[in-house]
Design a protein around this motif. Structure first.
Motif, PDB file in Angstrom:
ATOM      1  N   GLN A  12       5.860  22.903  40.092  1.00 34.59           N
ATOM      2  CA  GLN A  12       6.278  21.561  40.508  1.00 34.59           C
ATOM      3  C   GLN A  12       5.240  20.521  40.094  1.00 34.59           C
ATOM      4  O   GLN A  12       5.595  19.434  39.641  1.00 34.59           O
ATOM      5  N   ALA A  13       3.958  20.855  40.233  1.00 35.16           N
ATOM      6  CA  ALA A  13       2.898  19.921  39.837  1.00 35.16           C
ATOM      7  C   ALA A  13       2.962  19.644  38.339  1.00 35.16           C
ATOM      8  O   ALA A  13       2.777  18.502  37.902  1.00 35.16           O
ATOM      9  N   ILE A  14       3.238  20.668  37.545  1.00 38.70           N
ATOM     10  CA  ILE A  14       3.344  20.491  36.090  1.00 38.70           C
ATOM     11  C   ILE A  14       4.546  19.623  35.746  1.00 38.70           C
ATOM     12  O   ILE A  14       4.450  18.707  34.922  1.00 38.70           O
ATOM     13  N   VAL A  15       5.664  19.875  36.391  1.00 43.28           N
ATOM     14  CA  VAL A  15       6.873  19.082  36.134  1.00 43.28           C
ATOM     15  C   VAL A  15       6.626  17.608  36.474  1.00 43.28           C
ATOM     16  O   VAL A  15       6.949  16.708  35.691  1.00 43.28           O
ATOM     17  N   GLU A  16       6.028  17.347  37.637  1.00 44.34           N
ATOM     18  CA  GLU A  16       5.765  15.962  38.047  1.00 44.34           C
ATOM     19  C   GLU A  16       4.762  15.283  37.125  1.00 44.34           C
ATOM     20  O   GLU A  16       4.935  14.114  36.762  1.00 44.34           O
ATOM     21  N   ALA A  17       3.723  16.008  36.735  1.00 46.15           N
ATOM     22  CA  ALA A  17       2.726  15.435  35.826  1.00 46.15           C
ATOM     23  C   ALA A  17       3.359  15.125  34.475  1.00 46.15           C
ATOM     24  O   ALA A  17       3.076  14.072  33.887  1.00 46.15           O
ATOM     25  N   CYS A  18       4.202  16.006  33.982  1.00 46.92           N
ATOM     26  CA  CYS A  18       4.862  15.766  32.693  1.00 46.92           C
ATOM     27  C   CYS A  18       5.758  14.535  32.761  1.00 46.92           C
ATOM     28  O   CYS A  18       5.819  13.755  31.811  1.00 46.92           O
ATOM     29  N   LYS A  19       6.444  14.353  33.886  1.00 47.18           N
ATOM     30  CA  LYS A  19       7.283  13.160  34.044  1.00 47.18           C
ATOM     31  C   LYS A  19       6.437  11.894  34.016  1.00 47.18           C
ATOM     32  O   LYS A  19       6.790  10.922  33.356  1.00 47.18           O
ATOM     33  N   LEU A  21       3.586  11.481  32.669  1.00 45.08           N
ATOM     34  CA  LEU A  21       2.982  11.305  31.348  1.00 45.08           C
ATOM     35  C   LEU A  21       4.037  11.106  30.259  1.00 45.08           C
ATOM     36  O   LEU A  21       3.700  11.003  29.087  1.00 45.08           O
ATOM     37  N   PHE A  22       5.295  11.073  30.644  1.00 44.66           N
ATOM     38  CA  PHE A  22       6.424  10.881  29.735  1.00 44.66           C
ATOM     39  C   PHE A  22       6.514  11.989  28.688  1.00 44.66           C
ATOM     40  O   PHE A  22       6.778  11.741  27.520  1.00 44.66           O
ATOM     41  N   PHE A  23       6.261  13.232  29.121  1.00 44.00           N
ATOM     42  CA  PHE A  23       6.439  14.390  28.253  1.00 44.00           C
ATOM     43  C   PHE A  23       7.854  14.909  28.429  1.00 44.00           C
ATOM     44  O   PHE A  23       8.510  14.650  29.426  1.00 44.00           O
ATOM     45  N   THR A  24       8.293  15.678  27.468  1.00 49.01           N
ATOM     46  CA  THR A  24       9.645  16.246  27.559  1.00 49.01           C
ATOM     47  C   THR A  24       9.666  17.354  28.603  1.00 49.01           C
ATOM     48  O   THR A  24       8.628  17.901  28.987  1.00 49.01           O
ATOM     49  N   THR A  25      10.852  17.713  29.014  1.00 47.32           N
ATOM     50  CA  THR A  25      11.008  18.801  29.981  1.00 47.32           C
ATOM     51  C   THR A  25      10.797  20.166  29.328  1.00 47.32           C
ATOM     52  O   THR A  25      10.774  21.181  30.015  1.00 47.32           O
ATOM     53  N   ALA A  26      10.631  20.182  28.016  1.00 48.80           N
ATOM     54  CA  ALA A  26      10.416  21.445  27.317  1.00 48.80           C
ATOM     55  C   ALA A  26       9.070  22.067  27.672  1.00 48.80           C
ATOM     56  O   ALA A  26       8.935  23.300  27.676  1.00 48.80           O
ATOM     57  N   ILE A  27       8.081  21.243  27.971  1.00 48.79           N
ATOM     58  CA  ILE A  27       6.737  21.769  28.261  1.00 48.79           C
ATOM     59  C   ILE A  27       6.747  22.645  29.521  1.00 48.79           C
ATOM     60  O   ILE A  27       6.275  23.778  29.473  1.00 48.79           O
ATOM     61  N   PRO A  28       7.284  22.173  30.650  1.00 45.26           N
ATOM     62  CA  PRO A  28       7.321  23.067  31.814  1.00 45.26           C
ATOM     63  C   PRO A  28       8.143  24.332  31.569  1.00 45.26           C
ATOM     64  O   PRO A  28       7.786  25.403  32.053  1.00 45.26           O
ATOM     65  N   GLU A  29       9.205  24.212  30.811  1.00 49.32           N
ATOM     66  CA  GLU A  29      10.029  25.387  30.514  1.00 49.32           C
ATOM     67  C   GLU A  29       9.261  26.386  29.656  1.00 49.32           C
ATOM     68  O   GLU A  29       9.335  27.599  29.884  1.00 49.32           O
ATOM     69  N   MET A  30       8.504  25.895  28.670  1.00 50.42           N
ATOM     70  CA  MET A  30       7.699  26.785  27.831  1.00 50.42           C
ATOM     71  C   MET A  30       6.638  27.482  28.680  1.00 50.42           C
ATOM     72  O   MET A  30       6.334  28.654  28.456  1.00 50.42           O
ATOM     73  N   CYS A  31       6.071  26.770  29.620  1.00 51.64           N
ATOM     74  CA  CYS A  31       5.056  27.364  30.491  1.00 51.64           C
ATOM     75  C   CYS A  31       5.633  28.545  31.263  1.00 51.64           C
ATOM     76  O   CYS A  31       5.001  29.596  31.371  1.00 51.64           O
ATOM     77  N   LYS A  32       6.820  28.352  31.806  1.00 50.48           N
ATOM     78  CA  LYS A  32       7.445  29.408  32.599  1.00 50.48           C
ATOM     79  C   LYS A  32       7.748  30.648  31.765  1.00 50.48           C
ATOM     80  O   LYS A  32       7.573  31.770  32.227  1.00 50.48           O
ATOM     81  N   THR A  33       8.198  30.432  30.544  1.00 48.19           N
ATOM     82  CA  THR A  33       8.633  31.576  29.739  1.00 48.19           C
ATOM     83  C   THR A  33       7.525  32.192  28.906  1.00 48.19           C
ATOM     84  O   THR A  33       7.521  33.404  28.680  1.00 48.19           O
ATOM     85  N   GLU A  34       6.555  31.398  28.447  1.00 48.77           N
ATOM     86  CA  GLU A  34       5.572  31.900  27.493  1.00 48.77           C
ATOM     87  C   GLU A  34       4.149  31.922  28.011  1.00 48.77           C
ATOM     88  O   GLU A  34       3.300  32.594  27.428  1.00 48.77           O
ATOM     89  N   GLY A  35       3.845  31.183  29.063  1.00 48.42           N
ATOM     90  CA  GLY A  35       2.461  31.046  29.507  1.00 48.42           C
ATOM     91  C   GLY A  35       2.012  32.141  30.448  1.00 48.42           C
ATOM     92  O   GLY A  35       2.784  32.646  31.267  1.00 48.42           O
ATOM     93  N   THR A  36       0.751  32.496  30.328  1.00 49.05           N
ATOM     94  CA  THR A  36       0.145  33.414  31.289  1.00 49.05           C
ATOM     95  C   THR A  36      -0.257  32.609  32.518  1.00 49.05           C
ATOM     96  O   THR A  36      -0.368  31.385  32.447  1.00 49.05           O
ATOM     97  N   PRO A  37      -0.482  33.260  33.632  1.00 44.79           N
ATOM     98  CA  PRO A  37      -0.884  32.510  34.835  1.00 44.79           C
ATOM     99  C   PRO A  37      -2.139  31.653  34.613  1.00 44.79           C
ATOM    100  O   PRO A  37      -2.199  30.523  35.084  1.00 44.79           O
ATOM    101  N   LYS A  38      -3.115  32.170  33.892  1.00 43.23           N
ATOM    102  CA  LYS A  38      -4.335  31.383  33.628  1.00 43.23           C
ATOM    103  C   LYS A  38      -4.030  30.186  32.743  1.00 43.23           C
ATOM    104  O   LYS A  38      -4.571  29.105  32.949  1.00 43.23           O
ATOM    105  N   GLN A  39      -3.168  30.351  31.747  1.00 41.30           N
ATOM    106  CA  GLN A  39      -2.799  29.240  30.865  1.00 41.30           C
ATOM    107  C   GLN A  39      -2.056  28.163  31.652  1.00 41.30           C
ATOM    108  O   GLN A  39      -2.299  26.965  31.463  1.00 41.30           O
TER     109      GLN A  39
END
Length: 123
Positions: A12-19, A21-39
């Motif tokens: 949720q913090a990543i989604v809100e920060a991306c909003k 910062l005017f980033f696309t919603t693709a970044i939080p989705e990529m985090c969920k599918t491709e990112g490790t917990p540390k990343q």
């Protein structure tokens, strides 16, 4: 080990920060599918630091644009010679909540009681 609640809060913090910062919603989705917990944790921290940096820059820019003669704050301000109206508390004055309520603040009194300091600090 990260709990499900912590993971949800991080997401949720990543989604809100991306909003913000005017980033696309693709970044939080990529985090969920491709990112490790540390990343993911690192990305959250980086985004929150960037938001804090932008907020500080915004404050500095607005203070500069206001053309205050000097920088003043309420830290250490002496309220000994100040009489606030009953409808206004010290906390409301320092939080400048009267502005959102579209109320005026009139400062008057003799020289040297802190009117200018208060006006600049509220600004």
């Amino acid at each position: 080990m990260i709990t499900a609640k912590q993971q949800a809060e991080t997401d949720q913090a990543i989604v809100e920060a991306c909003k913000k910062l005017f980033f696309t919603t693709a970044i939080p989705e990529m985090c969920k599918t491709e990112g490790t917990p540390k990343q993911i944790e690192y990305l959250k921290d980086a985004l929150l630091r960037e938001l804090a940096r932008r907020e500080e820059n915004k404050k500095a820019r607005l203070i500069k644009r206001a053309h205050f003669p000097v920088y003043k704050a309420f830290d250490g301000y002496s309220y000994k010679q100040v009489q606030l109206p009953p409808a206004l508390t010290k906390e409301e004055l320092e939080n400048v909540s009267f502005i959102n309520q579209k109320q005026n603040l009139v400062l008057y009194g003799p020289v040297g009681v802190g009117k200018t300091h208060m006006a600049i600090a509220a600004g």
